[in-house]
Design a protein around this motif. Structure first.
Motif, short mmCIF file in Angstrom:
data_model
loop_
_atom_site.label_atom_id
_atom_site.label_comp_id
_atom_site.label_asym_id
_atom_site.label_seq_id
_atom_site.Cartn_x
_atom_site.Cartn_y
_atom_site.Cartn_z
N ASP A 284 0.83 -1.20 0.00
CA ASP A 284 0.00 0.00 0.00
C ASP A 284 0.87 1.26 0.00
O ASP A 284 0.61 2.21 -0.75
CB ASP A 284 -0.92 0.00 1.23
CG ASP A 284 -1.84 1.21 1.25
OD1 ASP A 284 -2.86 1.21 0.53
OD2 ASP A 284 -1.53 2.19 1.98
N TRP B 31 3.97 1.54 -1.04
CA TRP B 31 4.69 1.67 -2.32
C TRP B 31 3.79 2.32 -3.38
O TRP B 31 4.24 3.17 -4.14
CB TRP B 31 5.15 0.29 -2.78
CG TRP B 31 6.03 0.32 -3.99
CD1 TRP B 31 5.67 0.07 -5.28
CD2 TRP B 31 7.44 0.64 -4.04
NE1 TRP B 31 6.74 0.19 -6.13
CE2 TRP B 31 7.84 0.54 -5.40
CE3 TRP B 31 8.38 0.97 -3.08
CZ2 TRP B 31 9.16 0.77 -5.79
CZ3 TRP B 31 9.69 1.21 -3.48
CH2 TRP B 31 10.06 1.11 -4.82
N LYS B 32 2.52 1.94 -3.38
CA LYS B 32 1.58 2.55 -4.32
C LYS B 32 1.37 4.02 -3.98
O LYS B 32 1.31 4.89 -4.88
CB LYS B 32 0.24 1.82 -4.30
CG LYS B 32 -0.77 2.37 -5.32
CD LYS B 32 -2.07 1.64 -5.30
CE LYS B 32 -3.01 2.14 -6.41
NZ LYS B 32 -3.26 3.61 -6.32
N ARG B 33 1.25 4.33 -2.71
CA ARG B 33 1.09 5.73 -2.29
C ARG B 33 2.30 6.58 -2.72
O ARG B 33 2.15 7.72 -3.12
CB ARG B 33 0.90 5.82 -0.78
CG ARG B 33 -0.47 5.35 -0.28
CD ARG B 33 -0.53 5.42 1.24
NE ARG B 33 -1.76 4.87 1.77
CZ ARG B 33 -2.85 5.58 2.04
NH1 ARG B 33 -2.86 6.89 1.81
NH2 ARG B 33 -3.92 5.00 2.53
N GLN C 30 4.27 6.02 -5.32
CA GLN C 30 4.18 6.24 -6.76
C GLN C 30 3.16 7.33 -7.09
O GLN C 30 3.42 8.22 -7.91
CB GLN C 30 3.77 4.95 -7.47
CG GLN C 30 4.82 3.85 -7.42
CD GLN C 30 4.34 2.60 -8.13
OE1 GLN C 30 4.11 2.62 -9.34
NE2 GLN C 30 4.16 1.52 -7.40
N ASP C 31 2.01 7.29 -6.45
CA ASP C 31 0.95 8.28 -6.69
C ASP C 31 1.41 9.67 -6.26
O ASP C 31 1.10 10.66 -6.93
CB ASP C 31 -0.32 7.89 -5.92
CG ASP C 31 -0.98 6.64 -6.48
OD1 ASP C 31 -0.63 6.22 -7.60
OD2 ASP C 31 -1.83 6.06 -5.77
N TRP C 32 2.15 9.72 -5.16
CA TRP C 32 2.64 11.01 -4.66
C TRP C 32 3.61 11.65 -5.64
O TRP C 32 3.51 12.84 -5.96
CB TRP C 32 3.32 10.80 -3.31
CG TRP C 32 3.65 12.05 -2.54
CD1 TRP C 32 4.86 12.69 -2.48
CD2 TRP C 32 2.76 12.80 -1.71
NE1 TRP C 32 4.79 13.79 -1.67
CE2 TRP C 32 3.50 13.88 -1.17
CE3 TRP C 32 1.42 12.67 -1.36
CZ2 TRP C 32 2.94 14.82 -0.30
CZ3 TRP C 32 0.86 13.60 -0.49
CH2 TRP C 32 1.61 14.66 0.02
N LYS D 150 3.84 11.08 -8.85
CA LYS D 150 3.11 11.47 -10.06
C LYS D 150 2.30 12.75 -9.82
O LYS D 150 2.27 13.64 -10.67
CB LYS D 150 2.17 10.34 -10.49
CG LYS D 150 2.90 9.14 -11.08
CD LYS D 150 1.93 8.02 -11.42
CE LYS D 150 2.67 6.80 -11.95
NZ LYS D 150 1.77 5.66 -12.20
N LYS D 151 1.69 12.85 -8.67
CA LYS D 151 0.86 14.02 -8.35
C LYS D 151 1.68 15.31 -8.38
O LYS D 151 1.20 16.36 -8.83
CB LYS D 151 0.25 13.84 -6.97
CG LYS D 151 -0.61 15.02 -6.50
CD LYS D 151 -1.21 14.75 -5.13
CE LYS D 151 -2.05 15.94 -4.65
NZ LYS D 151 -2.66 15.66 -3.32
N TYR D 152 2.94 15.22 -7.94
CA TYR D 152 3.76 16.43 -7.84
C TYR D 152 4.84 16.53 -8.92
O TYR D 152 5.82 17.25 -8.77
CB TYR D 152 4.35 16.52 -6.44
CG TYR D 152 3.30 16.81 -5.40
CD1 TYR D 152 2.71 18.07 -5.32
CD2 TYR D 152 2.82 15.82 -4.56
CE1 TYR D 152 1.72 18.35 -4.38
CE2 TYR D 152 1.84 16.08 -3.62
CZ TYR D 152 1.28 17.34 -3.55
OH TYR D 152 0.29 17.61 -2.62
N SER E 65 7.54 12.37 -12.57
CA SER E 65 7.13 11.23 -13.40
C SER E 65 7.32 11.61 -14.87
O SER E 65 7.57 12.75 -15.21
CB SER E 65 5.68 10.85 -13.14
OG SER E 65 4.82 11.92 -13.45
#
Length: 278
Positions: free
Chosen positions: A263, A265-267, A269-271, A273-275, A278
């Motif tokens: 969980d 690790w996914k967070r 990656q999302d973090w 990408k969000k900022y 990426s």
């Protein structure tokens, strides 16, 4: 550079190929990420007083990769950190883990955690770490493969604390992810500031990933950090996994918790990408 400095530097000239002795036996859950499709291995980072070894992994084809600095636990840039770099490279990053303890000693051959802390880790100045990370960012830019306009940082345990500090130190960092790094502590000549001291003025969004059953980082210190972060404008957040111990992402140790690690690790990656990392 004095003769004494010249003699002292560098103690560590190459990375360990395996795991630091203090973490043996290695857990059966250990993750081994292959290097297929990657360029991966040791590089040398020029620093002010010589060079330090680092592990770098990136896709074998292409360029202009977003850059993620990967900051070690107290066990150095051993097999686990190298695997983390390869995992990130598989996601399209240039991931690089410089050996932060190069001048102070080789932790890979020490067999006791307290010995690692007393003989090496306790002697590492934050100013040295910040300077070496600056040099690592410069190396990534000069490599012709990294895009430091998309710069992120992540770190674990000892490295988790450094994520907070470096995100405050370098305004080029787009986002950070700190895994169970302590946030409070005494101010010393080598460690003048702690993450909680810079939390209110922090500009870079940092995601903190912490364990509710971490015996080395009390929940009340994490909660205090959360409150101070809310007084600032960085947009930083902390996730506290209620049943996770310290080092819950360390798949080579008994502390590993697969559910929380996946969980988190996914967070991460999302973090990124969000900022814009990426």
């Amino acid at each position: 550079m004095t003769d004494l400095t010249r003699r002292q530097f560098i103690i560590v000239t190459a990375l360990s190929a395996g795991f630091t002795l203090a973490v043996h036996p290695i857990a059966a859950a250990v993750i081994n990420t292959d290097a297929a499709g990657l360029v991966a291995g040791e590089v040398k980072i020029p620093v002010k007083d010589g060079s330090i070894p680092a592990y770098r992994a990136m896709p074998a084809t292409g360029s202009n990769f977003p850059v993620i600095l990967v900051i070690q636990e107290i066990f150095g840039v051993h097999a686990h950190l190298q695997d983390i770099c390869r995992r990130l490279a598989k996601l399209g990053y240039l991931a690089i883990a410089p050996e932060m303890f190069a001048r102070q000693g080789d932790v890979s051959k020490l067999t006791e955690v307290q010995e690692i802390i007393s003989k090496v880790v306790s002697k590492v100045p934050d100013a040295q770490v910040m300077s070496d990370l600056d040099a690592t960012v410069e190396w990534a830019q000069k490599s012709g493969k990294g895009n430091i306009n998309k710069l992120g940082i992540t770190g674990f345990c000892w490295g988790g604390r450094i994520v907070w500090l470096y995100s405050s130190h370098n305004p080029k960092v787009k986002a950070g992810v700190a895994w169970y790094g302590r946030v409070v502590g005494n101010s010393t000549d080598l460690t003048p500031k702690q993450p909680i001291d810079i939390a209110a003025s922090l500009k870079v969004p940092v995601l903190g990933l912490y364990g509710g059953k971490d015996q080395s980082i009390p929940n009340d210190t994490v909660e205090k950090m959360q409150q101070v972060l809310k007084t600032g404008s960085s947009g930083s957040e902390i996730v506290l996994y209620p049943d996770a111990p310290h080092a819950f992402n360390a798949d080579y140790r008994p502390s590993y918790r697969e559910k929380e690690a996946q969980d988190a690790w996914k967070r991460m990656q999302d973090w990124f990408k969000k900022y814009g990392v990426s």
